[in-house]
Scaffold this motif. Structure first.
Motif: not given
Length: 402
Positions: A37-48, A67-75
């Motif tokens: 997938s071409s989705t770019e990962p965020p510049a910073d890591s999630p807090r959890v 994954t971002d545990i707080e939002t349930g989104r794949v990072v």
């Protein structure tokens, strides 16, 4: 659409949904779509940050999903599960305060190197998994308590001896035939050496048959062996009719009761019994260790009435397992209500029971377990939790049961 399904449900579950949507695709294809997938990962890591590996080809090729545990989104999805790849990602995406991982040492090493200030915690599954393994060790230590008294087969040592029935069977038939053949020639004055060659028998054996006045002398066991087994004859008969026909096992059982003879003596004593039809083994009502661990670690409402009755009988016989069940229920409630601050008191109570159940988390891992139980709170960092060999503490094979 396949990319969205793959991101939400991963491989197998996503493939099943895709078939229902008339868009058949294999699990590996879905994972490959997510990976490419071409989705770019965020510049910073999630807090959890959650990290776990998955199989692209089981036993051969593995990747890592973040994954971002707080939002349930794949990072992000990493191409392998090595410590170097994960550590490089953490350096490029700083900011993780808590890393939720399984017990893989590679992930622990990567966090220790690239994010030393982050607290490593265990997810609920692995917390309960560790607990279940500890429960299994305790059940194994008390496995004798699982056997009902009527199934133990370890009654009092009997006093009146009961000998074996008359010897019959293949060996007895051969003995009778040889006795008749030897005496038919010996009574006519034929020498023992000639009889030995004619019947192809050893001379000592021929001499034994020739000097015996009756065949019963050859069929009955030696008086010495019979006297040695006399105190255990009734016990052997009882165990035989219960379905235990293994001479080695019976020998070990009476050896524990004081028998000092040989296993060959026991085997010869059982030979007449083998000529008759073998008794049907009685099925034991005792639960297995696997069943007992399952009953203890599942919610009582998820047990059938029969399972609850068997569990109640075992706990009535074994107070240590009853205390264990109480501690399991307390820990499950602790996890469900996210009361991680109560974990130290739970460990202290569990260690103070007569069962001497080891805590499913090492003491230096209490902070990580507390973070798991607190719903990914932010406890004070523990230096031992960041060791590469340290595993996240306490966990859940059947977390959904509670």
């Amino acid at each position: 659409m396949p990319e969205a399904v793959g991101r939400l449900l991963a491989g197998r579950a996503g493939a099943r949904l895709a078939r229902m949507l008339h868009c058949p695709v294999s699990p590996n294809a879905l994972l490959s779509r997510v990976w490419a997938s071409s989705t770019e990962p965020p510049a910073d890591s999630p807090r959890v940050l959650g990290v776990d590996d998955f199989a692209l080809k089981r036993g051969h090729v593995y990747g890592t999903v973040l994954t971002d545990i707080e939002t349930g989104r794949v990072v992000d999805v990493l191409p392998d599960r090595t410590a170097e790849t994960f550590a490089a990602w953490l350096r490029q995406h700083p900011g993780a305060e808590i890393v939720c991982r399984d017990r893989a040492s590679a992930h622990a090493e990567a966090v220790r190197i690239a994010a030393p200030d982050a607290v490593q915690v265990a997810d609920r599954f692995h917390v309960w998994l560790n607990l279940c393994k500890t429960v299994e060790k305790c059940v194994v230590a008390h496995r004798r308590c699982l056997v009902p008294p009527e199934d133990e087969g370890q009654g009092d040592v009997v006093e009146p001896p009961v000998g074996p029935p008359d010897a019959e069977g293949k060996r007895a038939a051969n003995t009778r035939r040889h006795f008749t053949a030897v005496h038919e020639m010996y009574d006519k004055g034929v020498a023992i050496e000639v009889i030995s060659k004619a019947l192809r028998m050893d001379r000592k054996t021929v001499r034994k048959y020739a000097h015996a006045t009756t065949v019963e002398e050859l069929l009955s066991p030696p008086r010495q062996n019979r006297r040695m087994l006399q105190p255990w004859a009734e016990y052997l008969n009882m165990r035989w009719h219960e379905g235990c026909t293994d001479s080695g096992r019976l020998f070990r059982e009476i050896q524990q009761r004081g028998y000092r003879g040989t296993s060959r003596t026991v085997r010869r004593w059982l030979e007449p019994l083998r000529s008759a039809e073998a008794p049907t083994p009685r099925r034991s009502e005792a639960p297995t260790i696997r069943h007992m661990v399952g009953w203890l670690t599942r919610h009582p409402d998820n047990l059938t009435s029969g399972q609850q009755l068997q569990l109640k009988r075992v706990l009535t016989r074994c107070h240590e397992l009853a205390d264990l069940q109480r501690h399991i229920a307390d820990f499950a409630h602790l996890m469900k209500t996210l009361d991680g601050h109560l974990l130290p008191s739970w460990i202290k109570a569990a260690e103070g029971t007569p069962a001497a159940v080891p805590s499913p988390a090492p003491r230096h891992g209490a902070c990580a377990a507390s973070a798991s139980a607190d719903g990914m709170g932010t406890p004070a960092a523990c230096q031992h939790c960041t060791e590469p060999s340290a595993t996240p503490n306490i966990g859940c094979v059947r977390a959904v049961s509670w």
